[in-house]
Design an enzyme around this catalytic site. Structure first.
Site: not given
Ligand SMILES: *Cc1c(COP(=O)(O)O)cnc(C)c1O
Length: 381
Positions: A49, A101, A173
């Protein structure tokens, strides 16, 4: 490494395995490691981990391609997001872009709000709107650009300046753009977050997430949470992702090329209203997109003049594209946001964000662009 992006995609974080010379980083499918003496570990590996060599290679690769010093891999994009939020304290406030998101919004709204982490949604394309949304407790600003599904472009450098002026840190993001087309740390962001499930994985076969930063202190906080809370990826998924990043530059080049050709083809189509793509001249932030992202990505959103009926018929008739949630894989997908990915966003908020029932999102893959255009044309009838 000082090599170019393409070289780092292929090599960063990896060297032939010392035991055999294996070119590919092995899948270290182990939960623990032998200690020569109590508390003495080989290269810091004591329990999987905390650390695993396949993951270490992936983390170094992801850090390098984002232009950061520190990378951390997680079992999903949501686990990466949660590790950031876990490092805040009760009473802290976060400024979030308004069309964040849906799964990210849910983590803020349904999980961390109950522990006293407050947040405000703001239109981060409007500097007076977000300037007014900072509070004395704002510790973090969280944005996505391009946004989903309306592909608004947020000025990372401008938001970074405002964030620093308030003594907070900025997380971007970068899932939609990827480091092949946009590197937020170079524009002043403090942390980059990804759902590597999308373009970085690119083959629609892994769920994962990551965080990259140059800030040692933030890295230590997130790393502590990665180990303490434990949202780590499996060694096999790390291996698949190392295989994926080797072609990220090539895949993104084709995603961007195909999307540009398709966006131009669809622009002005008799059946369509808006065709939203950051690479088109009529995109409201096209000039900013040109400055901030050398490629415009593979996502296009289109609006049907015939409303929900037209949008639904198109989704049912499409053949080479597949109707599915998610995006960023080598295969082309279509998604109807208001019924599928954004169904949990309240209707009035969807209206504010322009997520109408006639809107369809295309994730343009790397197939032959002529085949994709023929499919779009036949599905529109
Ligand atoms: C899909 C997505 C997430 C979440 O990610 P997961 O891998 O599904 O947990 C976060 N931000 C954006 C912009 C996404 O498209």
């Amino acid at each position: 490494m000082n090599e170019h992006f393409e070289t780092r995609c292929v090599h960063a974080g990896q060297s032939p395995d010392p035991t055999t010379g294996s070119i590919m980083t092995p899948i270290y499918q182990t939960s623990t490691y032998a200690q020569p003496s109590p508390g003495v570990f080989k290269d810091g590996y004591d329990y999987a981990r905390s650390a695993n060599p396949t993951r270490t290679a992936l983390e170094a690769n992801l850090a390098s391609i984002e232009g950061g010093n520190h990378g951390l891999a997680f079992g999903s994009g949501c686990a990466a997001t949660s590790a950031v939020l876990q490092s805040l304290r009760s009473g802290d406030h976060v400024l979030l872009c308004d069309d964040v998101y849906g799964g990210t919004f849910r983590i803020y709204d349904k999980v961390f709000k109950q522990f006293g982490i407050d947040f405000t949604l703001a239109d981060m394309t409007d500097d007076s709107a977000y300037a007014a949304a900072f509070t004395p407790n704002t510790k973090m600003v969280w944005i996505e650009t391009p946004t989903n599904p309306t592909l608004k472009i947020i000025d990372i450098a401008a938001v970074a300046v405002a964030t620093k002026a308030h003594g907070a840190f900025l997380v971007v993001d970068n899932t939609f753009a990827t480091p092949a087309t946009q590197r937020p740390l170079e524009h002043g962001a403090d942390v980059v977050c990804h759902s590597v499930t999308k373009y970085i994985g690119g083959h629609t076969d892994v769920v994962g997430g990551c965080l990259v930063t140059n800030d040692q202190e933030l890295h230590e906080r997130f790393k502590f949470m990665q180990n303490a809370v434990g949202g780590v990826p499996s060694p096999f998924d790390c291996f698949l992702l190392l295989r994926s990043t080797k072609t990220l530059h090539l895949r993104m080049e084709r995603h961007c090329q195909n999307a540009m050709v398709i966006a131009k083809h669809l622009q002005g189509h008799a059946k369509l209203g808006r065709v939203i793509y950051p690479g088109l001249d009529d995109h409201p932030q096209h000039e900013l997109a040109k400055r901030q992202m050398p490629g415009f990505g593979g996502i296009i959103s289109i609006e049907f003049k015939s409303g929900l009926d037209g949008a639904k018929r198109f989704c049912e008739n499409i053949k080479v594209f597949t109707l599915a949630e998610s995006l960023g894989g080598v295969e082309s997908l279509v998604n109807h946001p208001s019924i599928m990915t954004h169904a949990s966003v309240p209707a009035d908020q969807r209206a504010v964000l322009g997520i109408t029932d006639s809107l369809v999102r295309l994730s343009v893959g790397i197939e032959d662009v002529g085949d994709l255009i023929a499919d779009l044309d036949q599905a529109m009838g």
